[in-house]
Scaffold this active site. Sequence first.
Site, PDB file in Angstrom:
ATOM      1  N   THR A 132     -24.168 -37.660  -0.216  1.00 50.60           N
ATOM      2  CA  THR A 132     -23.992 -36.420   0.547  1.00 50.60           C
ATOM      3  C   THR A 132     -25.313 -35.656   0.675  1.00 50.60           C
ATOM      4  O   THR A 132     -26.214 -35.805  -0.164  1.00 50.60           O
ATOM      5  CB  THR A 132     -22.946 -35.528  -0.163  1.00 50.60           C
ATOM      6  OG1 THR A 132     -22.958 -34.230   0.425  1.00 50.60           O
ATOM      7  CG2 THR A 132     -23.248 -35.367  -1.652  1.00 50.60           C
ATOM      8  N   GLU A 134     -25.399 -32.616   0.063  1.00 52.00           N
ATOM      9  CA  GLU A 134     -25.307 -31.512  -0.894  1.00 52.00           C
ATOM     10  C   GLU A 134     -26.197 -31.723  -2.117  1.00 52.00           C
ATOM     11  O   GLU A 134     -26.514 -30.774  -2.833  1.00 52.00           O
ATOM     12  CB  GLU A 134     -23.847 -31.286  -1.303  1.00 52.00           C
ATOM     13  CG  GLU A 134     -22.981 -31.049  -0.086  1.00 52.00           C
ATOM     14  CD  GLU A 134     -21.621 -30.445  -0.372  1.00 52.00           C
ATOM     15  OE1 GLU A 134     -21.442 -29.816  -1.421  1.00 52.00           O
ATOM     16  OE2 GLU A 134     -20.735 -30.607   0.489  1.00 52.00           O
ATOM     17  N   TYR A 158     -19.746 -30.706  -8.126  1.00 55.01           N
ATOM     18  CA  TYR A 158     -19.589 -31.859  -7.220  1.00 55.01           C
ATOM     19  C   TYR A 158     -20.939 -32.464  -6.874  1.00 55.01           C
ATOM     20  O   TYR A 158     -21.175 -33.673  -7.060  1.00 55.01           O
ATOM     21  CB  TYR A 158     -18.843 -31.432  -5.943  1.00 55.01           C
ATOM     22  CG  TYR A 158     -19.005 -32.430  -4.801  1.00 55.01           C
ATOM     23  CD1 TYR A 158     -18.445 -33.700  -4.877  1.00 55.01           C
ATOM     24  CD2 TYR A 158     -19.731 -32.098  -3.645  1.00 55.01           C
ATOM     25  CE1 TYR A 158     -18.608 -34.627  -3.840  1.00 55.01           C
ATOM     26  CE2 TYR A 158     -19.896 -33.008  -2.608  1.00 55.01           C
ATOM     27  CZ  TYR A 158     -19.326 -34.272  -2.718  1.00 55.01           C
ATOM     28  OH  TYR A 158     -19.495 -35.183  -1.698  1.00 55.01           O
ATOM     29  N   LYS A 162     -22.618 -36.164  -7.754  1.00 51.45           N
ATOM     30  CA  LYS A 162     -23.042 -37.125  -6.721  1.00 51.45           C
ATOM     31  C   LYS A 162     -24.531 -37.461  -6.924  1.00 51.45           C
ATOM     32  O   LYS A 162     -24.941 -38.604  -6.774  1.00 51.45           O
ATOM     33  CB  LYS A 162     -22.817 -36.556  -5.320  1.00 51.45           C
ATOM     34  CG  LYS A 162     -21.363 -36.459  -4.892  1.00 51.45           C
ATOM     35  CD  LYS A 162     -20.664 -37.811  -4.767  1.00 51.45           C
ATOM     36  CE  LYS A 162     -21.150 -38.628  -3.584  1.00 51.45           C
ATOM     37  NZ  LYS A 162     -20.351 -39.875  -3.425  1.00 51.45           N
TER      38      LYS A 162
HETATM   39  P1  NAD Z   1     -11.798 -38.159  -0.034  1.00 52.08           P
HETATM   40  O1  NAD Z   1     -11.651 -37.227  -1.196  1.00 52.08           O
HETATM   41  O2  NAD Z   1     -11.038 -37.910   1.210  1.00 52.08           O
HETATM   42  O3  NAD Z   1     -11.437 -39.643  -0.505  1.00 52.08           O
HETATM   43  C1  NAD Z   1     -11.876 -40.195  -1.721  1.00 52.08           C
HETATM   44  C2  NAD Z   1     -11.064 -41.465  -1.965  1.00 52.08           C
HETATM   45  O4  NAD Z   1     -11.539 -42.045  -3.187  1.00 52.08           O
HETATM   46  C3  NAD Z   1      -9.572 -41.214  -2.135  1.00 52.08           C
HETATM   47  O5  NAD Z   1      -8.834 -42.179  -1.419  1.00 52.08           O
HETATM   48  C4  NAD Z   1      -9.334 -41.364  -3.636  1.00 52.08           C
HETATM   49  O6  NAD Z   1      -8.039 -41.845  -3.953  1.00 52.08           O
HETATM   50  C5  NAD Z   1     -10.417 -42.382  -3.991  1.00 52.08           C
HETATM   51  N1  NAD Z   1     -10.819 -42.302  -5.405  1.00 52.08           N
HETATM   52  C6  NAD Z   1     -11.094 -41.167  -6.116  1.00 52.08           C
HETATM   53  N2  NAD Z   1     -11.415 -41.510  -7.378  1.00 52.08           N
HETATM   54  C7  NAD Z   1     -11.374 -42.870  -7.443  1.00 52.08           C
HETATM   55  C8  NAD Z   1     -11.617 -43.801  -8.485  1.00 52.08           C
HETATM   56  N3  NAD Z   1     -11.956 -43.414  -9.729  1.00 52.08           N
HETATM   57  N4  NAD Z   1     -11.476 -45.121  -8.227  1.00 52.08           N
HETATM   58  C9  NAD Z   1     -11.091 -45.545  -6.978  1.00 52.08           C
HETATM   59  N5  NAD Z   1     -10.842 -44.690  -5.973  1.00 52.08           N
HETATM   60  C10 NAD Z   1     -10.984 -43.374  -6.205  1.00 52.08           C
HETATM   61  O7  NAD Z   1     -13.367 -38.221   0.249  1.00 52.08           O
HETATM   62  P2  NAD Z   1     -14.121 -38.459   1.624  1.00 52.08           P
HETATM   63  O8  NAD Z   1     -14.281 -37.163   2.294  1.00 52.08           O
HETATM   64  O9  NAD Z   1     -13.494 -39.592   2.325  1.00 52.08           O
HETATM   65  O10 NAD Z   1     -15.553 -38.881   1.066  1.00 52.08           O
HETATM   66  C11 NAD Z   1     -15.908 -40.254   0.879  1.00 52.08           C
HETATM   67  C12 NAD Z   1     -17.302 -40.319   0.288  1.00 52.08           C
HETATM   68  O11 NAD Z   1     -18.214 -39.657   1.160  1.00 52.08           O
HETATM   69  C13 NAD Z   1     -17.435 -39.594  -1.058  1.00 52.08           C
HETATM   70  O12 NAD Z   1     -18.293 -40.359  -1.873  1.00 52.08           O
HETATM   71  C14 NAD Z   1     -18.058 -38.254  -0.708  1.00 52.08           C
HETATM   72  O13 NAD Z   1     -18.823 -37.763  -1.781  1.00 52.08           O
HETATM   73  C15 NAD Z   1     -18.923 -38.652   0.466  1.00 52.08           C
HETATM   74  N6  NAD Z   1     -19.180 -37.563   1.433  1.00 52.08           N
HETATM   75  C16 NAD Z   1     -18.166 -36.915   2.053  1.00 52.08           C
HETATM   76  C17 NAD Z   1     -18.437 -35.912   2.995  1.00 52.08           C
HETATM   77  C18 NAD Z   1     -17.355 -35.191   3.756  1.00 52.08           C
HETATM   78  O14 NAD Z   1     -17.675 -34.318   4.565  1.00 52.08           O
HETATM   79  N7  NAD Z   1     -16.084 -35.519   3.583  1.00 52.08           N
HETATM   80  C19 NAD Z   1     -19.758 -35.546   3.252  1.00 52.08           C
HETATM   81  C20 NAD Z   1     -20.785 -36.202   2.558  1.00 52.08           C
HETATM   82  C21 NAD Z   1     -20.474 -37.232   1.674  1.00 52.08           C
HETATM   83  P1  TYD Z   2     -15.720 -27.635   2.827  1.00 56.38           P
HETATM   84  O1  TYD Z   2     -14.928 -28.189   3.973  1.00 56.38           O
HETATM   85  O2  TYD Z   2     -15.036 -27.423   1.516  1.00 56.38           O
HETATM   86  O3  TYD Z   2     -17.001 -28.586   2.660  1.00 56.38           O
HETATM   87  P2  TYD Z   2     -18.325 -28.374   1.730  1.00 56.38           P
HETATM   88  O4  TYD Z   2     -18.089 -27.335   0.722  1.00 56.38           O
HETATM   89  O5  TYD Z   2     -18.463 -29.740   1.134  1.00 56.38           O
HETATM   90  O6  TYD Z   2     -19.432 -28.029   2.704  1.00 56.38           O
HETATM   91  O7  TYD Z   2     -16.353 -26.264   3.298  1.00 56.38           O
HETATM   92  C1  TYD Z   2     -17.169 -26.178   4.433  1.00 56.38           C
HETATM   93  C2  TYD Z   2     -17.683 -24.765   4.509  1.00 56.38           C
HETATM   94  O8  TYD Z   2     -16.566 -23.893   4.779  1.00 56.38           O
HETATM   95  C3  TYD Z   2     -18.291 -24.280   3.198  1.00 56.38           C
HETATM   96  O9  TYD Z   2     -19.404 -23.436   3.493  1.00 56.38           O
HETATM   97  C4  TYD Z   2     -17.186 -23.469   2.552  1.00 56.38           C
HETATM   98  C5  TYD Z   2     -16.422 -22.904   3.737  1.00 56.38           C
HETATM   99  N1  TYD Z   2     -14.975 -22.704   3.537  1.00 56.38           N
HETATM  100  C6  TYD Z   2     -14.398 -21.480   3.874  1.00 56.38           C
HETATM  101  O10 TYD Z   2     -15.076 -20.540   4.360  1.00 56.38           O
HETATM  102  N2  TYD Z   2     -13.052 -21.321   3.680  1.00 56.38           N
HETATM  103  C7  TYD Z   2     -12.274 -22.309   3.149  1.00 56.38           C
HETATM  104  O11 TYD Z   2     -11.053 -22.081   2.968  1.00 56.38           O
HETATM  105  C8  TYD Z   2     -12.871 -23.562   2.825  1.00 56.38           C
HETATM  106  C9  TYD Z   2     -12.047 -24.682   2.257  1.00 56.38           C
HETATM  107  C10 TYD Z   2     -14.230 -23.719   3.032  1.00 56.38           C
END
Ligand code: NAD
Ligand code: TYD
Length: 352
Positions: A132, A134, A158, A162
């Site tokens: 990420t 972050e 978090y 990561k």
């Molecule tokens: P998510 O929380 O939607 O999904 C995570 C998945 O991993 C789930 O299906 C969960 O059951 C599985 N999981 C959790 N712990 C596990 C374990 N110990 N063993 C096996 N499976 C496990 O997350 P996401 O949004 O799909 O993110 C996927 C990846 O991308 C993550 O590594 C996250 O850090 C990274 N990422 C996400 C975002 C975003 O905006 N969503 C942005 C940057 C990076």
């Molecule tokens: P989020 O979707 O939790 O992603 P991240 O914290 O990984 O960036 O949040 C996106 C942005 O929105 C973050 O600046 C926090 C803000 N936010 C709100 O203002 N209200 C909410 O209820 C949530 C869940 C997030």
Amino acid sequence: MLLVTGGAGFIGGNFVLDWLAGCDEPVVNFDKLTYAGNLDTLKPLERDSRHHFIHGDIGDRELVSSVLAEFRPRAVVNFAAESHVDRSIHGPGDFIQTNIVGTFGLLESVREYWSKLGADERLSFRFLHVSTDEVFGSLKASEAPFSETRAYAPNSPYSASKAASDHLVRAWHHTYGLPVVTTNCSNNYGPYHFPEKLIPLVILSALAGKPLPVYGDGQQIRDWLYVKDHCSAIRVVLANGQLGETYNVGGWNEKANLDVVRTICRILDELSPRLDGQSYSEQISFVQDRPGHDRRYAIDARKLARELGWKPVETFDTGIRKTIEWYLANDGWVENVTSGQYRDWMKHQYGK
Ligand code: NAD
Ligand code: TYD
């Protein structure tokens, strides 16, 4: 065949669906099915012999090793993680366990498997780790977007977990020669996004007539990446990424949270207007800020464009409209994920 971890989550689920829509190489999908994992996302693959689902924890070395031995993947794509910042503030333990200890276990299982492969297979094997933006911490308004050489400075439990996992992946390459590539992407949005995150939370709360919670002044900036663009970037990095390199993936869409919420309200006013004729923006509610809230993230994705020819297809305007249309058309998926456990979290985080 590919081994995808966390493929029942938001990005992993989109990746598996996209992958199998685009080619016939089978996928072993390994997922713990935490609250964020959802087999409904994978329903279109129910009778697809190219998709094998295994329920398990990436930290379970015995199980991971037996899956590797049975399916003999040519690559591992690691999405599995605890991913929600607010949950990491309330309870960091699961983040340390999965994102750090779990990644360590996975790396060890994969290293053992990889080291016993034949010379050609060992050479072509890949471990792609999904991270990420972050991990880089918070940007000042005047600073240039994060490049791959930016120093790590994680601020939340978090992002710290990561960052630790990224360091492990890097070390397993430098010390043991494991053929790794890492991607650091910005905030994803799109179909199958669990509604604890800002965009799906706002869409669904608006339609349910509930307040739309904006933390603090709503001027925090995120760089939004449509999830299908992220999936295409991962495919490109998996195919052509240089070993040991990291690639930033972003959508070139920096937006303040309040603007994101207002945009969602405007599109919903058009596609599914409120019965009373008022705008959904009437439901915006400023709430207490997140502790340690990072002010700005932005990704410089030029390395991926320059070296591997990847660019995002969606602008924020096209991607957010597609996302809202998807949520309006998929209330069955939404109903199933907003279960008792989800309602407990909402009560815990936002009160009544
Ligand atoms: P998510 O929380 O939607 O999904 C995570 C998945 O991993 C789930 O299906 C969960 O059951 C599985 N999981 C959790 N712990 C596990 C374990 N110990 N063993 C096996 N499976 C496990 O997350 P996401 O949004 O799909 O993110 C996927 C990846 O991308 C993550 O590594 C996250 O850090 C990274 N990422 C996400 C975002 C975003 O905006 N969503 C942005 C940057 C990076
Ligand atoms: P989020 O979707 O939790 O992603 P991240 O914290 O990984 O960036 O949040 C996106 C942005 O929105 C973050 O600046 C926090 C803000 N936010 C709100 O203002 N209200 C909410 O209820 C949530 C869940 C997030």
